[in-house]
Design a protein around this motif. Structure first.
Motif, PDB file in Angstrom:
ATOM      1  N   ALA A  49       0.699  -1.369   0.095  1.00  0.00           N
ATOM      2  CA  ALA A  49       0.149   0.077  -0.105  1.00  0.00           C
ATOM      3  C   ALA A  49       0.809   1.280   0.105  1.00  0.00           C
ATOM      4  O   ALA A  49       0.350   2.407  -0.296  1.00  0.00           O
ATOM      5  N   GLY A  50       2.046   1.258   0.187  1.00  0.00           N
ATOM      6  CA  GLY A  50       3.173   2.240   0.274  1.00  0.00           C
ATOM      7  C   GLY A  50       3.121   2.964   1.598  1.00  0.00           C
ATOM      8  O   GLY A  50       3.624   3.996   1.644  1.00  0.00           O
ATOM      9  N   ASP A  51       2.707   2.286   2.803  1.00  0.00           N
ATOM     10  CA  ASP A  51       2.609   2.994   3.996  1.00  0.00           C
ATOM     11  C   ASP A  51       3.896   2.746   4.706  1.00  0.00           C
ATOM     12  O   ASP A  51       4.277   3.342   5.798  1.00  0.00           O
ATOM     13  N   LEU A  52       4.893   1.760   3.943  1.00  0.00           N
ATOM     14  CA  LEU A  52       6.332   1.378   4.822  1.00  0.00           C
ATOM     15  C   LEU A  52       7.254   1.905   3.991  1.00  0.00           C
ATOM     16  O   LEU A  52       7.149   1.198   2.749  1.00  0.00           O
ATOM     17  N   GLY A  53       8.589   2.305   4.631  1.00  0.00           N
ATOM     18  CA  GLY A  53       9.877   2.249   3.773  1.00  0.00           C
ATOM     19  C   GLY A  53      10.434   1.091   3.790  1.00  0.00           C
ATOM     20  O   GLY A  53       9.870   0.090   4.765  1.00  0.00           O
ATOM     21  N   GLU A  54      11.647   0.747   3.031  1.00  0.00           N
ATOM     22  CA  GLU A  54      12.274  -0.473   3.121  1.00  0.00           C
ATOM     23  C   GLU A  54      12.842  -0.853   4.565  1.00  0.00           C
ATOM     24  O   GLU A  54      12.350  -2.013   5.094  1.00  0.00           O
ATOM     25  N   GLU A  55      13.284  -0.079   5.225  1.00  0.00           N
ATOM     26  CA  GLU A  55      13.879  -0.363   6.765  1.00  0.00           C
ATOM     27  C   GLU A  55      12.566  -0.633   7.607  1.00  0.00           C
ATOM     28  O   GLU A  55      12.775  -1.579   8.266  1.00  0.00           O
ATOM     29  N   GLU A  56      11.540   0.042   7.419  1.00  0.00           N
ATOM     30  CA  GLU A  56      10.308   0.009   8.154  1.00  0.00           C
ATOM     31  C   GLU A  56       9.789  -1.454   7.842  1.00  0.00           C
ATOM     32  O   GLU A  56       9.464  -2.101   8.887  1.00  0.00           O
ATOM     33  N   ALA A  71      18.727  -9.297   2.645  1.00  0.00           N
ATOM     34  CA  ALA A  71      17.271  -8.739   2.194  1.00  0.00           C
ATOM     35  C   ALA A  71      17.462  -8.147   0.718  1.00  0.00           C
ATOM     36  O   ALA A  71      16.647  -8.119  -0.106  1.00  0.00           O
ATOM     37  N   ALA A  72      18.890  -7.663   0.539  1.00  0.00           N
ATOM     38  CA  ALA A  72      19.158  -7.236  -1.177  1.00  0.00           C
ATOM     39  C   ALA A  72      18.628  -8.041  -2.139  1.00  0.00           C
ATOM     40  O   ALA A  72      18.238  -7.626  -3.280  1.00  0.00           O
ATOM     41  N   LEU A  73      18.887  -9.566  -1.927  1.00  0.00           N
ATOM     42  CA  LEU A  73      18.480 -10.321  -2.760  1.00  0.00           C
ATOM     43  C   LEU A  73      16.768 -10.386  -3.146  1.00  0.00           C
ATOM     44  O   LEU A  73      16.500 -10.785  -4.345  1.00  0.00           O
ATOM     45  N   TYR A  74      16.174 -10.132  -2.238  1.00  0.00           N
ATOM     46  CA  TYR A  74      14.921 -10.235  -2.487  1.00  0.00           C
ATOM     47  C   TYR A  74      14.091  -8.725  -2.695  1.00  0.00           C
ATOM     48  O   TYR A  74      12.905  -8.797  -3.218  1.00  0.00           O
ATOM     49  N   LEU A  75      14.488  -7.695  -2.403  1.00  0.00           N
ATOM     50  CA  LEU A  75      14.116  -6.488  -2.542  1.00  0.00           C
ATOM     51  C   LEU A  75      13.487  -6.004  -3.852  1.00  0.00           C
ATOM     52  O   LEU A  75      12.564  -5.544  -3.851  1.00  0.00           O
ATOM     53  N   PRO A  76      14.409  -6.427  -4.791  1.00  0.00           N
ATOM     54  CA  PRO A  76      13.749  -6.133  -6.136  1.00  0.00           C
ATOM     55  C   PRO A  76      12.279  -6.729  -6.435  1.00  0.00           C
ATOM     56  O   PRO A  76      11.307  -6.226  -7.032  1.00  0.00           O
ATOM     57  N   LEU A  77      12.045  -7.966  -6.153  1.00  0.00           N
ATOM     58  CA  LEU A  77      10.784  -8.584  -5.957  1.00  0.00           C
ATOM     59  C   LEU A  77       9.765  -7.844  -5.144  1.00  0.00           C
ATOM     60  O   LEU A  77       8.630  -7.698  -5.876  1.00  0.00           O
ATOM     61  N   ARG A  82       5.211  -3.646  -5.064  1.00  0.00           N
ATOM     62  CA  ARG A  82       4.807  -2.659  -4.461  1.00  0.00           C
ATOM     63  C   ARG A  82       4.414  -1.568  -5.615  1.00  0.00           C
ATOM     64  O   ARG A  82       3.451  -0.877  -5.725  1.00  0.00           O
ATOM     65  N   LEU A  83       5.429  -1.537  -6.677  1.00  0.00           N
ATOM     66  CA  LEU A  83       5.244  -0.772  -7.638  1.00  0.00           C
ATOM     67  C   LEU A  83       3.861  -0.763  -8.603  1.00  0.00           C
ATOM     68  O   LEU A  83       3.233  -0.067  -8.803  1.00  0.00           O
ATOM     69  N   ASN A  84       3.466  -2.119  -8.901  1.00  0.00           N
ATOM     70  CA  ASN A  84       2.423  -2.566  -9.508  1.00  0.00           C
ATOM     71  C   ASN A  84       1.312  -2.955  -8.651  1.00  0.00           C
ATOM     72  O   ASN A  84       0.391  -3.488  -9.211  1.00  0.00           O
ATOM     73  N   ARG A  85       1.288  -2.649  -7.342  1.00  0.00           N
ATOM     74  CA  ARG A  85       0.271  -2.979  -6.393  1.00  0.00           C
ATOM     75  C   ARG A  85      -0.284  -4.334  -6.488  1.00  0.00           C
ATOM     76  O   ARG A  85      -1.498  -4.571  -6.328  1.00  0.00           O
ATOM     77  N   ILE A  86       0.569  -5.328  -6.373  1.00  0.00           N
ATOM     78  CA  ILE A  86       0.514  -6.968  -6.534  1.00  0.00           C
ATOM     79  C   ILE A  86       0.536  -7.292  -5.114  1.00  0.00           C
ATOM     80  O   ILE A  86       1.370  -7.144  -4.472  1.00  0.00           O
ATOM     81  N   PRO A  87      -0.821  -7.994  -4.682  1.00  0.00           N
ATOM     82  CA  PRO A  87      -0.754  -8.377  -3.365  1.00  0.00           C
ATOM     83  C   PRO A  87       0.409  -9.438  -2.955  1.00  0.00           C
ATOM     84  O   PRO A  87       0.588 -10.149  -3.886  1.00  0.00           O
ATOM     85  N   MET A  88       0.933  -9.315  -1.965  1.00  0.00           N
ATOM     86  CA  MET A  88       1.898 -10.200  -1.353  1.00  0.00           C
ATOM     87  C   MET A  88       1.230 -11.116  -0.330  1.00  0.00           C
ATOM     88  O   MET A  88       0.690 -10.517   0.575  1.00  0.00           O
TER      89      MET A  88
END
Length: 329
Positions: A49-56, A71-77, A82-88
């Motif tokens: 939803a865009g309510d949290l930054g990376e560290e948060e 975490a850097a391995l997974y953050l692009p996923l 997040r960019l495409n509002r795809i539910p995780m």
């Protein structure tokens, strides 16, 4: 289902490209991740939803404790979702649940402690064979390794519970998002030959399952056989990064620090003097509390350097130094 080796950056790049390609073909996606237990689902929703930054987000999802790989391995996923509002969707359960099943059996876990996981479908004989091979590789299991051993039967049961939990979460995601393509990101061992999560999905009535696996240049060709996956994607040698340094141990969090569960034969850990049952309390002068703390220190090592360790062995603090050999020329 997209398989992976958790610490292989190439696999995660392939997953991202595959997901992006599927997104171009399917207007609605859902991404499920083995990396998260169900209790942190709220953090995943807030991230998308865009309510949290990376560290948060990493803090709210308890990343160092629940997964611990870089975490850097997974953050692009995660950013793609997040960019495409795809539910995780968090596919996993608490490690303590699976660990208790492995130690005492599923019947020892009260229904209210099973996180909604139903009784798994029985393992196929080929899956039992494969799990027995894995079980027999554990140094502390070799002396008693036998298919009839109750300890091995509980090991199988724990794996089935793990597979079932992820299959249920995927099935529920499909039911909750009608018409969406549900993608599960998980270790290849849960996907290969359809033994793990695909088998449990079939038993839940989910018939349309595709399994995609990465294939590295040094993979054992003896395992490349019909039924391995729907499709296998090969990586040329040029894409492979330098091998990450490994101590050669398996670990888990305990109240005092991080306990050593196994020590690989011929590993850096063995030459260092680490023993099964040791509890790591410091690495490079920093206190370690969760497996991610240890992995971060080891991952930062370069060939030819030393890693000071402090371990609690019974009631004594022992100081050890792990030596990482020079890079091969």
């Amino acid at each position: 289902l997209l398989g992976e080796s958790h610490d292989n950056a190439d696999h995660h790049r392939w997953q991202l490209n595959t997901i992006a390609g599927l997104a171009a073909l399917h207007p609605r996606l859902v991404l499920g991740f083995e990396m998260f237990p169900r209790r942190v689902q709220g953090a995943l929703d807030r991230w998308v939803a865009g309510d949290l930054g990376e560290e948060e987000f990493l803090k709210a999802s308890d990343w160092p404790r629940v997964w611990g790989h870089e975490a850097a391995l997974y953050l692009p996923l995660f950013h793609f979702a997040r960019l495409n509002r795809i539910p995780m969707v968090a596919l996993n359960v608490e490690r303590e649940f699976v660990r208790t099943v492995g130690a005492k059996g599923l019947e020892a876990v009260p229904v209210e402690g099973r996180e909604g996981v139903s009784d798994p479908a029985p393992a196929t004989e080929p899956y039992v064979d494969r799990l027995f091979a894995v079980y027999s590789e554990h140094p502390e299991k070799r002396r008693t390794a036998a298919r009839s051993n109750p300890d091995f039967r509980r090991f199988v049961e724990a794996q089935l519970v793990w597979d079932r939990a992820m299959a249920q979460a995927l099935a529920q995601a499909a039911a909750s998002h009608a018409g969406a393509l549900v993608i599960g990101v998980m270790g290849s061992s849960h996907v290969s030959f359809g033994y793990g999560v695909p088998h449990q999905l079939q038993s839940l009535g989910v018939r349309r399952v595709a399994s995609l696996l990465p294939w590295d240049p040094d993979s054992d060709c003896g395992t490349f056989a019909p039924g391995l996956a729907t499709a296998v994607f090969g990586f040329p040698s040029a894409q492979r990064a330098q091998p990450r340094p490994l101590l050669g141990i398996t670990i888990d969090a305990v109240p005092e620090g991080v306990k050593v569960l196994t020590v690989g034969a011929g590993s850096i850990a063995e030459s260092t003097g680490l023993k099964v049952g040791d509890v790591l309390v410091e690495a490079a002068g920093s206190i370690v509390k969760v497996p991610g703390d240890v992995r971060a220190k080891v991952g930062a090592m370069v060939p030819g350097t030393l890693l000071p360790l402090k371990v609690k062995r019974e009631n004594e603090i022992v100081e050890l130094t792990a030596t990482f050999p020079p890079a091969e020329k």
